[in-house]
Design a protein around this motif. Structure first.
Motif, PDB file in Angstrom:
ATOM      1  N   LEU A 185       0.775  -1.430   0.020  1.00 26.79           N
ATOM      2  CA  LEU A 185      -0.071  -0.078   0.057  1.00 26.79           C
ATOM      3  C   LEU A 185       1.013   1.351   0.075  1.00 26.79           C
ATOM      4  CD1 LEU A 185      -2.706  -1.069   2.597  1.00 26.79           C
ATOM      5  CD2 LEU A 185      -3.186  -0.744   0.195  1.00 26.79           C
ATOM      6  N   HIS A 190       0.307   5.375  -0.588  1.00 24.52           N
ATOM      7  CA  HIS A 190      -0.647   5.848   0.704  1.00 24.52           C
ATOM      8  C   HIS A 190       0.601   6.010   1.942  1.00 24.52           C
ATOM      9  CE1 HIS A 190      -4.293   4.610  -1.037  1.00 24.52           C
ATOM     10  NE2 HIS A 190      -3.613   3.584  -1.804  1.00 24.52           N
ATOM     11  N   ILE A 193      -2.809   4.899   6.693  1.00 22.63           N
ATOM     12  CA  ILE A 193      -3.287   3.407   6.355  1.00 22.63           C
ATOM     13  C   ILE A 193      -3.799   3.112   7.798  1.00 22.63           C
ATOM     14  CG2 ILE A 193      -2.568   1.335   5.637  1.00 22.63           C
ATOM     15  CD1 ILE A 193      -0.045   2.351   4.212  1.00 22.63           C
ATOM     16  N   ALA A 254      -6.053   4.059   2.913  1.00 20.80           N
ATOM     17  CA  ALA A 254      -6.232   2.716   2.856  1.00 20.80           C
ATOM     18  C   ALA A 254      -6.260   1.859   3.967  1.00 20.80           C
ATOM     19  CB  ALA A 254      -4.765   2.428   2.138  1.00 20.80           C
ATOM     20  N   GLY A 337      -5.749  -3.232  -3.568  1.00 17.55           N
ATOM     21  CA  GLY A 337      -4.644  -2.692  -2.823  1.00 17.55           C
ATOM     22  C   GLY A 337      -3.733  -1.916  -4.083  1.00 17.55           C
TER      23      GLY A 337
END
Length: 343
Positions: A185, A190, A193, A254, A337
């Protein structure tokens, strides 16, 4: 016309004995014993008569006496966490196949994630003289099994290690798998998260959280406490955690889910949102390939097979120190993802 009641020739719970077979076949009890146990010294005609009597009566050998003589029951016990969890289907099947190859019967039951019920079930299986146990632990203290292990019951733990005793364990790489999933990720841009996992007393939940934190640290990213939620995998709890992480002026972009049950709830929550949210789940789930869900997959069948093979090696006399076997996980990218964060 009145119907006359007919009474069965036997009572439920009563079974024909070797004495019944001997009487029907017109032979002695020792002759029946020889036929049943495959011993020599019986003529072909006599064996045929005994086998016909066995078939007619529905006789089945009572292995209790053989168990007392040999000290083995040719059975093993499997204590699962939840029989309804799809993860345990292939694991249980693999254990059963190994047991079958060794001429053993598998008896399994569910602890329902309750440590007391786990202990009750494991000891009940021991009381029924199983030769060995494979345990997916719900609790973190397994000293209650020490007397059973000393008495000769081989024991292997799978998915999670034993607590407070030294015993064989077969595990997936929860730490490494979670670290790889979160790093994936991060590699797609990202920085915020979220992690939603199982209860903190569970070894796999702790290891996967540790992997999450390690990946964030590797990337030089701080973790906000609001981005981490451990607890029950009940849908309402997971849904609330997901909603909270996606709220506010700086929501997560995410989410990483700690197991298959968390994954299902998170996917349902994300499906109703306009803005796409990147997502990776630990454990594969049914239809994940069709839904485009990126996962960290563990091989449940390999866990069960490896644990069962280890157990039967112990039963065959393998006597080295208890060992921990860790199986690799695999990242399977399918789309969820790989969604970038909003620009």
């Amino acid at each position: 016309m009145a119907e006359t009641a007919r009474h069965p020739a036997h009572r439920y719970g009563t079974r024909p004995t070797m004495k019944d077979v001997a009487a029907r076949a017109g032979v002695g009890l020792k002759t029946v014993s020889r036929v049943v146990n495959g011993e020599a010294g019986v003529t072909a005609d006599t064996e045929r008569r005994v086998q016909e009597a066995i078939e007619a009566l529905g006789f089945r050998r009572n292995d209790s006496a053989r168990v007392l003589r040999k000290g083995r029951t040719a059975s093993i016990g499997l204590v699962l966490e939840d029989l309804a969890d799809p993860f345990y289907g292939p694991l249980s099947r693999a254990v059963e196949e190994v047991a079958r190859a060794h001429g053993a019967l598998l008896i399994n039951g569910s602890s329902a994630e309750d440590p007391d019920r786990e202990q009750e079930l494991a000891l009940a299986l021991c009381a029924r003289r199983v030769d060995g146990l494979i345990v997916i632990p719900a609790g973190d203290d397994h000293r209650y099994l020490e007397p059973e292990i000393r008495a000769g019951i081989a024991t292997v733990f799978v998915d999670r290690p034993a607590g407070r005793i030294d015993a064989d364990a077969v595990l997936s790489d929860s730490f490494g798998g979670a670290r790889a999933g979160v790093a994936h990720l991060i590699a797609h841009g990202h920085r915020r998260i979220g992690f939603i996992g199982d209860q903190p007393r569970i070894h796999t939940a702790v290891e996967r959280l540790r992997g999450y934190r390690a990946a964030m640290e590797d990337a030089g990213l701080a973790v906000d406490d609001a981005w981490v939620s451990l607890g029950s995998t009940e849908p309402e709890r997971v849904r609330e955690a997901t909603v909270a992480m996606l709220a506010g002026p700086e929501p997560v972009t995410a989410v990483f889910a700690g197991n298959n049950r968390v994954t299902v709830t998170v996917v349902r929550e994300l499906a109703g949102r306009e803005r796409p949210v990147a997502f990776v789940g630990f454990d594969d789930i049914e239809l994940a390939d069709l839904l485009g869900i990126t996962v960290i997959a563990q091989d449940a069948a390999a866990l069960g097979r490896t644990a069962a093979e280890r157990l039967f090696r112990r039963l065959d006399g393998f006597d080295d120190a208890p060992a921990r076997t860790v199986l690799d996980t695999v990242l399977i990218p399918r789309g969820s993802g790989e969604i970038p964060p909003p620009s």
